[in-house]
Design an enzyme around this catalytic site. Structure first.
Site, PDB file in Angstrom:
ATOM      1  N   VAL A  56      77.847   5.761  59.786  1.00 32.86           N
ATOM      2  CA  VAL A  56      77.307   6.403  60.981  1.00 32.86           C
ATOM      3  C   VAL A  56      78.367   7.127  61.804  1.00 32.86           C
ATOM      4  O   VAL A  56      78.039   7.780  62.802  1.00 32.86           O
ATOM      5  CB  VAL A  56      76.535   5.401  61.876  1.00 32.86           C
ATOM      6  N   ASN A  82      71.574  -0.604  64.698  1.00 37.18           N
ATOM      7  CA  ASN A  82      72.293  -1.880  64.682  1.00 37.18           C
ATOM      8  C   ASN A  82      73.766  -1.778  64.297  1.00 37.18           C
ATOM      9  O   ASN A  82      74.552  -2.672  64.613  1.00 37.18           O
ATOM     10  CB  ASN A  82      71.575  -2.841  63.720  1.00 37.18           C
ATOM     11  N   SER A 146      74.487  -4.739  74.229  1.00 34.77           N
ATOM     12  CA  SER A 146      75.204  -6.018  74.272  1.00 34.77           C
ATOM     13  C   SER A 146      75.275  -6.495  75.703  1.00 34.77           C
ATOM     14  O   SER A 146      75.329  -5.683  76.639  1.00 34.77           O
ATOM     15  CB  SER A 146      76.618  -5.868  73.710  1.00 34.77           C
ATOM     16  N   TYR A 158      84.131  -1.030  73.568  1.00 29.79           N
ATOM     17  CA  TYR A 158      82.831  -1.617  73.223  1.00 29.79           C
ATOM     18  C   TYR A 158      81.890  -1.592  74.431  1.00 29.79           C
ATOM     19  O   TYR A 158      80.718  -1.231  74.313  1.00 29.79           O
ATOM     20  CB  TYR A 158      83.058  -3.043  72.739  1.00 29.79           C
ATOM     21  N   LYS A 162      78.224   0.268  74.636  1.00 29.58           N
ATOM     22  CA  LYS A 162      76.996  -0.513  74.802  1.00 29.58           C
ATOM     23  C   LYS A 162      76.321  -0.249  76.140  1.00 29.58           C
ATOM     24  O   LYS A 162      75.089  -0.284  76.244  1.00 29.58           O
ATOM     25  CB  LYS A 162      77.301  -1.998  74.631  1.00 29.58           C
ATOM     26  N   ILE A 191      76.265 -14.220  69.108  1.00 33.42           N
ATOM     27  CA  ILE A 191      75.371 -14.500  67.998  1.00 33.42           C
ATOM     28  C   ILE A 191      76.182 -14.830  66.745  1.00 33.42           C
ATOM     29  O   ILE A 191      77.223 -14.220  66.491  1.00 33.42           O
ATOM     30  CB  ILE A 191      74.442 -13.299  67.708  1.00 33.42           C
TER      31      ILE A 191
END
Length: 248
Positions: A56, A82, A146, A158, A162, A191
Site C-alpha cells: 500500500v 487494516n 488507533s 503513528y 491514525k 491487541i
C-alpha cells in the site's frame, strides 16, 4: 449491509487482525480479497478467499490491486483499511550516557505515513471511485485508527497517521454520501498481534497494568466493532474506541 452481500477488500490481511477479519467475513458468506506485502503468508488463508500481494506504499500497486479485486469478485462495495507498520522512536532523544542527541529519522517518518496514511487514503480513493463508476448505491469503508491517535510518547509518526484517519473518517463520510458509501473507524488499544508481540516485555506489562479489564485485547474483540460498522446502516462518520478502558 448484510455481511453476505459484501464484496470487500482487506489490506494487511495475511496475519493478525486482518487475517481474522478476512476469515470471519468469509465464514459469513462475503466475497473477500486480501492484500499484503507478506505474500508467503497469504497462502495460509482459507480456500475461497481471493489473495494477492499488495504494497500500500505504492500507488501503482494499489490501483492494480483494486482493479484486480473488482474483477475477481465481480464487483466491489467494501474496504477494511487494516495495513499498518510501526517505526517507533522519540522525535528528539538525548542519550543518558553519551549526551548525544538523536532524532526520529525522516525515513522512519515517511515509512509510517506512507503506509498508514497515504496508502490508506489511496485505497479509499480507488475503492470509492469504483463504486461511483459502477453507478451502484451502497458501500462501506472501515478505517483502522488507533487509541494512540490521542497522543502517545515515541509515536509521532503513528499518532499523526491514525489521528488523520479518524478525522478523515468524518470528512469522507460527508464526501461520499452521494454514492451511498458509509465510512467508519475502529481505534484498537493493545491487541494481541504479531506487531504487539514484538514489544519490550517491560513496556508491555506496564501497558497491561493500565487496562481496567485486566487483559490485552484479541482480534475477535476488534472484529465485533468492525462487524457492527459493516452491518449498521445508520453508523457513519464516527470512530469506535475498543481498548478495554485503557488509561494512558
Amino acid at each position: 449491509m448484510q455481511l453476505k452481500d459484501l464484496k470487500i477488500i482487506v489490506t494487511g490481511g495475511a496475519q493478525g487482525m486482518g487475517a481474522h477479519f478476512a476469515q470471519r467475513l468469509h465464514e459469513a458468506g462475503a466475497q473477500v480479497a486480501v492484500g499484503d506485502v507478506a505474500e508467503e503468508r497469504l497462502a495460509a488463508l482459507p480456500a475461497g478467499i481471493h489473495r494477492r500481494k499488495l504494497d500500500v506504499s505504492s500507488e501503482e500497486d494499489i490501483v492494480s490491486f483494486v482493479n484486480w479485486a473488482q474483477g475477481a469478485m465481480g464487483g466491489l462495495n467494501g474496504l477494511i483499511n487494516n495495513a499498518g507498520i510501526l517505526r517507533d522512536a522519540l522525535l528528539v532523544k538525548k542519550d543518558r550516557t553519551t549526551g548525544e542527541v538523536k532524532k526520529l529519522s525522516t525515513a522512519d517518518w515517511n515509512a509510517v505515513i506512507g503506509v498508514n496514511l497515504t496508502g490508506a487514503t489511496l485505497m479509499v480513493r480507488e475503492v470509492v471511485a469504483k463504486v461511483a463508476e459502477s453507478g451502484q448505491k451502497g458501500g462501506v469503508v472501515v478505517n483502522m485508527s488507533s487509541i494512540a491517535r490521542h497522543g502517545n510518547r515515541g509515536q509521532s509518526n503513528y499518532v499523526s497517521a491514525k489521528a488523520a484517519l479518524a478525522a478523515n473518517t468524518v470528512t469522507w463520510s460527508r464526501e461520499f454520501s452521494p454514492f451511498g458509501v458509509r465510512v467508519g473507524a475502529v481505534a484498537p488499544g493493545m491487541i494481541e498481534t504479531p506487531m504487539t508481540q514484538g514489544m519490550n516485555q517491560k513496556a508491555r506489562d506496564a501497558l497491561v497494568s493500565n487496562i481496567p479489564v485486566g487483559r490485552i485485547g484479541v482480534p475477535e474483540d476488534i472484529w465485533l466493532a468492525v462487524k457492527f460498522i459493516l452491518e449498521c446502516d445508520y453508523f457513519n462518520g464516527r470512530t469506535i474506541d475498543v481498548d478495554g478502558g485503557l488509561n494512558f
